[in-house]
Design a protein around this motif. Sequence first.
Motif, PDB file in Angstrom:
ATOM      1  N   ALA A 141       0.835  -1.206   0.000  1.00 24.76           N
ATOM      2  CA  ALA A 141       0.000   0.000   0.000  1.00 24.76           C
ATOM      3  C   ALA A 141       0.868   1.253   0.000  1.00 24.76           C
ATOM      4  O   ALA A 141       0.591   2.224  -0.727  1.00 24.76           O
ATOM      5  CB  ALA A 141      -0.927  -0.006   1.215  1.00 24.76           C
ATOM      6  N   VAL A 146      -1.541   4.186  -1.694  1.00 25.39           N
ATOM      7  CA  VAL A 146      -2.968   4.093  -1.342  1.00 25.39           C
ATOM      8  C   VAL A 146      -3.087   3.529   0.073  1.00 25.39           C
ATOM      9  O   VAL A 146      -2.092   3.146   0.690  1.00 25.39           O
ATOM     10  CB  VAL A 146      -3.748   3.196  -2.338  1.00 25.39           C
ATOM     11  N   THR A 147      -4.313   3.450   0.563  1.00 20.82           N
ATOM     12  CA  THR A 147      -4.517   2.941   1.924  1.00 20.82           C
ATOM     13  C   THR A 147      -4.448   1.420   1.960  1.00 20.82           C
ATOM     14  O   THR A 147      -4.609   0.738   0.937  1.00 20.82           O
ATOM     15  CB  THR A 147      -5.895   3.378   2.465  1.00 20.82           C
ATOM     16  N   GLY A 149      -6.632  -0.474   3.399  1.00 17.62           N
ATOM     17  CA  GLY A 149      -7.982  -0.951   3.110  1.00 17.62           C
ATOM     18  C   GLY A 149      -8.213  -1.127   1.613  1.00 17.62           C
ATOM     19  O   GLY A 149      -8.874  -2.072   1.178  1.00 17.62           O
ATOM     20  N   ALA A 150      -7.687  -0.181   0.821  1.00 15.64           N
ATOM     21  CA  ALA A 150      -7.851  -0.258  -0.638  1.00 15.64           C
ATOM     22  C   ALA A 150      -7.116  -1.489  -1.184  1.00 15.64           C
ATOM     23  O   ALA A 150      -7.647  -2.216  -2.046  1.00 15.64           O
ATOM     24  CB  ALA A 150      -7.338   1.013  -1.294  1.00 15.64           C
ATOM     25  N   ILE A 151      -5.926  -1.736  -0.677  1.00 16.23           N
ATOM     26  CA  ILE A 151      -5.155  -2.908  -1.132  1.00 16.23           C
ATOM     27  C   ILE A 151      -5.851  -4.192  -0.703  1.00 16.23           C
ATOM     28  O   ILE A 151      -5.929  -5.154  -1.474  1.00 16.23           O
ATOM     29  CB  ILE A 151      -3.704  -2.847  -0.603  1.00 16.23           C
ATOM     30  N   HIS A 153      -9.045  -4.628  -0.281  1.00 13.96           N
ATOM     31  CA  HIS A 153     -10.211  -4.785  -1.161  1.00 13.96           C
ATOM     32  C   HIS A 153      -9.778  -5.292  -2.543  1.00 13.96           C
ATOM     33  O   HIS A 153     -10.415  -6.181  -3.109  1.00 13.96           O
ATOM     34  CB  HIS A 153     -10.964  -3.448  -1.275  1.00 13.96           C
ATOM     35  N   ARG A 154      -8.721  -4.709  -3.075  1.00 15.12           N
ATOM     36  CA  ARG A 154      -8.198  -5.172  -4.373  1.00 15.12           C
ATOM     37  C   ARG A 154      -7.744  -6.633  -4.305  1.00 15.12           C
ATOM     38  O   ARG A 154      -7.926  -7.394  -5.248  1.00 15.12           O
ATOM     39  CB  ARG A 154      -7.025  -4.282  -4.820  1.00 15.12           C
TER      40      ARG A 154
END
Length: 177
Positions: A141, A146-147, A149-151, A153-154
Motif C-alpha cells: 500500500a 494508497v490505503t 484498506g484499498a489494497i 479490497h483489491r
Amino acid sequence: MKIRILYDNKPTYLEVPDEDCTVMIDADYEDRLSSAEDKETVTRRSVQEIIDERFNKPEYNNWHKFDRHRGMPKKPFRKDDEAEDEIDHMDYFPDNSDEEAREKQAEYEYICEIIRKNLKEKQAELLIAIVMDGISVTEYARREGVTVGAISHRMETAMKNFKKVFPKSSTFPSSQG
C-alpha cells in the motif's frame, strides 16, 4: 527347520516343515545326479545349502552389483611417506543447489505467467507481490500510495477472479502440466 533367505541383503527366516525339506533335498539330489559326469561325487545337500546356491547367492550378487559403490567414497591416493589428509570428503558429493535454484525460478516464472495471462495487470501484480513474493499489504500500500484498506479490497477482488479461473487447487507441480 528354519531357512534363511536374503532379500536386499537382509536375512528373513522361514519355518518349513521337515517333510517339505526332504522333498526338496531329494529333488535337488536327483537333478544334480542326472547332470553329473562322476555320479559317485554327488552327495545330498542341506536345504540351506540349496537355498544359498539357488536364491541367496544370485540375490546377493545382484544387490552387490548395484550397491557396491555406495557408502564412503574412495579416498584419494597417498603415498606412505605422506601425512594422512584431514579432509571431510564433501568435495566428492555433487552440489545440486544451482539446479534446485533454477528449478524453483522456472516454477516461479511459470506460475507468474499463468497469473498474468488470466488476470488484469494490476490484479496479477498484486497477487504476485503479496502471495508469491511475500510483501506485506502495508508495504505494498505504501509503495502504491494508497490505503491498506484499498489494497485489501483489491486483494479480495483479485482472489475472487483467480478462483473463477482456477476453482480447484492442483496437487501436481506445474512442471507436470
